[in-house]
Write a protein that holds these residues in place. Sequence first.
Motif, PDB file in Angstrom:
ATOM      1  N   ARG A 168      54.435  25.312  66.656  1.00 48.26           N
ATOM      2  CA  ARG A 168      55.483  24.794  65.441  1.00 48.26           C
ATOM      3  C   ARG A 168      55.576  23.835  64.264  1.00 48.26           C
ATOM      4  N   VAL A 169      55.181  23.478  64.243  1.00 50.66           N
ATOM      5  CA  VAL A 169      55.002  22.536  63.622  1.00 50.66           C
ATOM      6  C   VAL A 169      53.975  22.573  62.532  1.00 50.66           C
ATOM      7  N   LYS A 170      52.885  23.347  62.307  1.00 45.20           N
ATOM      8  CA  LYS A 170      52.424  23.991  60.995  1.00 45.20           C
ATOM      9  C   LYS A 170      52.626  25.711  60.829  1.00 45.20           C
ATOM     10  N   GLU A 171      53.993  26.517  61.770  1.00 50.18           N
ATOM     11  CA  GLU A 171      55.166  27.508  61.530  1.00 50.18           C
ATOM     12  C   GLU A 171      55.607  26.894  60.068  1.00 50.18           C
ATOM     13  N   LEU A 172      56.070  25.600  60.544  1.00 54.43           N
ATOM     14  CA  LEU A 172      57.555  24.880  59.681  1.00 54.43           C
ATOM     15  C   LEU A 172      57.128  24.492  58.443  1.00 54.43           C
ATOM     16  N   LEU A 173      55.949  23.704  58.440  1.00 57.74           N
ATOM     17  CA  LEU A 173      55.228  23.215  57.095  1.00 57.74           C
ATOM     18  C   LEU A 173      54.515  24.929  56.293  1.00 57.74           C
ATOM     19  N   VAL A 200      57.860  26.078  54.392  1.00 54.56           N
ATOM     20  CA  VAL A 200      58.314  24.979  52.941  1.00 54.56           C
ATOM     21  C   VAL A 200      57.130  25.208  52.258  1.00 54.56           C
ATOM     22  N   ARG A 201      55.989  26.140  52.550  1.00 54.68           N
ATOM     23  CA  ARG A 201      55.408  26.344  51.374  1.00 54.68           C
ATOM     24  C   ARG A 201      54.288  24.850  51.587  1.00 54.68           C
ATOM     25  N   ILE A 202      54.480  24.464  52.849  1.00 53.86           N
ATOM     26  CA  ILE A 202      52.994  23.388  52.952  1.00 53.86           C
ATOM     27  C   ILE A 202      51.456  23.327  51.960  1.00 53.86           C
ATOM     28  N   PRO A 203      50.649  23.556  51.596  1.00 53.88           N
ATOM     29  CA  PRO A 203      49.331  23.698  51.545  1.00 53.88           C
ATOM     30  C   PRO A 203      48.373  23.604  52.632  1.00 53.88           C
ATOM     31  N   SER A 204      47.877  24.194  53.423  1.00 51.81           N
ATOM     32  CA  SER A 204      46.981  22.970  53.664  1.00 51.81           C
ATOM     33  C   SER A 204      47.400  22.696  55.371  1.00 51.81           C
ATOM     34  N   PRO A 205      48.380  23.245  56.125  1.00 50.74           N
ATOM     35  CA  PRO A 205      49.502  22.218  56.988  1.00 50.74           C
ATOM     36  C   PRO A 205      48.589  21.623  57.945  1.00 50.74           C
ATOM     37  N   GLU A 206      47.154  22.241  58.143  1.00 46.89           N
ATOM     38  CA  GLU A 206      46.433  21.507  59.299  1.00 46.89           C
ATOM     39  C   GLU A 206      46.441  19.823  59.089  1.00 46.89           C
ATOM     40  N   THR A 207      45.877  19.992  57.680  1.00 46.11           N
ATOM     41  CA  THR A 207      45.498  19.371  56.839  1.00 46.11           C
ATOM     42  C   THR A 207      46.450  18.631  56.291  1.00 46.11           C
ATOM     43  N   ARG A 208      46.879  18.715  55.806  1.00 48.95           N
ATOM     44  CA  ARG A 208      49.034  17.710  55.878  1.00 48.95           C
ATOM     45  C   ARG A 208      49.470  16.859  56.958  1.00 48.95           C
ATOM     46  N   PRO A 223      53.757   9.810  54.035  1.00 45.13           N
ATOM     47  CA  PRO A 223      55.034  10.514  53.266  1.00 45.13           C
ATOM     48  C   PRO A 223      54.345   9.744  51.975  1.00 45.13           C
ATOM     49  N   HIS A 224      53.330   8.540  51.827  1.00 47.28           N
ATOM     50  CA  HIS A 224      52.968   8.451  50.584  1.00 47.28           C
ATOM     51  C   HIS A 224      51.665   8.783  49.934  1.00 47.28           C
ATOM     52  N   GLN A 225      51.127   9.773  50.870  1.00 50.18           N
ATOM     53  CA  GLN A 225      50.133  10.708  50.158  1.00 50.18           C
ATOM     54  C   GLN A 225      50.431  11.550  49.709  1.00 50.18           C
ATOM     55  N   MET A 226      52.242  11.970  49.921  1.00 50.80           N
ATOM     56  CA  MET A 226      52.398  13.234  48.919  1.00 50.80           C
ATOM     57  C   MET A 226      53.154  12.898  47.878  1.00 50.80           C
ATOM     58  N   SER A 227      53.447  14.181  47.450  1.00 49.56           N
ATOM     59  CA  SER A 227      53.787  14.192  45.795  1.00 49.56           C
ATOM     60  C   SER A 227      55.770  14.563  45.897  1.00 49.56           C
ATOM     61  N   GLY A 228      56.996  13.653  44.833  1.00 45.69           N
ATOM     62  CA  GLY A 228      58.142  14.160  45.143  1.00 45.69           C
ATOM     63  C   GLY A 228      58.426  14.945  45.759  1.00 45.69           C
ATOM     64  N   GLY A 229      57.793  16.244  44.923  1.00 50.74           N
ATOM     65  CA  GLY A 229      58.110  17.529  45.960  1.00 50.74           C
ATOM     66  C   GLY A 229      58.359  18.096  46.851  1.00 50.74           C
ATOM     67  N   MET A 230      56.877  17.913  47.298  1.00 47.67           N
ATOM     68  CA  MET A 230      55.920  17.722  48.903  1.00 47.67           C
ATOM     69  C   MET A 230      56.920  16.749  49.931  1.00 47.67           C
ATOM     70  N   ARG A 231      57.303  15.821  49.051  1.00 43.04           N
ATOM     71  CA  ARG A 231      58.328  14.824  50.556  1.00 43.04           C
ATOM     72  C   ARG A 231      59.603  15.962  50.779  1.00 43.04           C
ATOM     73  N   GLN A 232      59.937  16.226  49.292  1.00 40.85           N
ATOM     74  CA  GLN A 232      61.039  16.857  49.649  1.00 40.85           C
ATOM     75  C   GLN A 232      61.338  18.137  50.514  1.00 40.85           C
ATOM     76  N   ARG A 233      60.455  18.647  49.948  1.00 43.21           N
ATOM     77  CA  ARG A 233      59.691  20.288  51.611  1.00 43.21           C
ATOM     78  C   ARG A 233      59.823  19.449  52.682  1.00 43.21           C
ATOM     79  N   ILE A 234      59.164  18.276  52.659  1.00 40.14           N
ATOM     80  CA  ILE A 234      58.560  17.747  54.464  1.00 40.14           C
ATOM     81  C   ILE A 234      60.236  17.523  55.207  1.00 40.14           C
TER      82      ILE A 234
END
Length: 285
Positions: free
Chosen positions: A94-99, A102-110, A115-126
């Motif tokens: 379900r977590v993978k489906e949610l990511l 919201v169009r997070i690439p490579s959800p298994e890796t992400r 949070p500090h490893q992601m850009s501002g736009g990706m954090r807002q998608r999270i």
Amino acid sequence: GLVGESGCGKTTTCHTLVRLLPPSARILSGSIELMGENLVTKSQAEMREIRGRRIATILQDPMASLDPLFSIGDQVAEPVYYHQALRGGRLRQRVKELLTAVRIPSPETRMKNFPHQMSGGMRQRIVGAIALAGGPKVIIADEPTTNLDVTIQLQYLNLLKDLQRASGVALIFVTHNLGIVAKMCDKVAVMYAGKIVELQSVRGLFYNPRHPYTRALLDSIPKLGTKDPLYAIPGAPPDLSNLPTGCSFHPRCSRTMQRCRDEEPSEQYLGDGATTRCWLPIEEA
């Protein structure tokens, strides 16, 4: 849509809707109706069941919502675990489906990232994924694009619109940007000094504003292809602890009459669900 100048009460209204006010604030009167229930009468224990499951929020600063000590996967999983009682492989899926939603690439890796490893736009998608995790009926988005650059803003707005259409969730969008209102919203509430002074459809607001403050906001939008000086609303918003008598907008309004100084305007119904608080509303076009 909920629009108005800084300090007019937009964010406080959003926090009130989910009953997350600071200890110094309290609700004096009124009700908050959600799915036939009055949230004002709910205890904090009951509100913990409602937040996330029925109503959720997206704040403008994702780092205020994300814990730097927990992985992205853990933070998206928490509301799913709590509200939908999923465990193990079903929870991870379900977590993978949610990511993915919201169009997070490579959800298994992400999922393993922080949070500090992601850009501002990706954090807002999270943060958007966390808001969706409990399957709410209403999402309050409090200026979620403020800290994003223009290109990322457009991508995020399109994402929210697509998610809204796919899930059917109601979206309350708070913003200063009337261009975003035109793109995102069906109805708009205009706030001034802690009160909604006009409620209209988006088309009605842009083509037929009835409150002088709404008209002034529209006049303040820079227009392409003109050399006219930028218009600014005279004066400044009032101190909410020391409001002027009568209509709060009268010190800045070009249509002020004596009644505006003496009496606070009541809500007037204009038809088609539109309302305004003005003794002398702008004539219908």
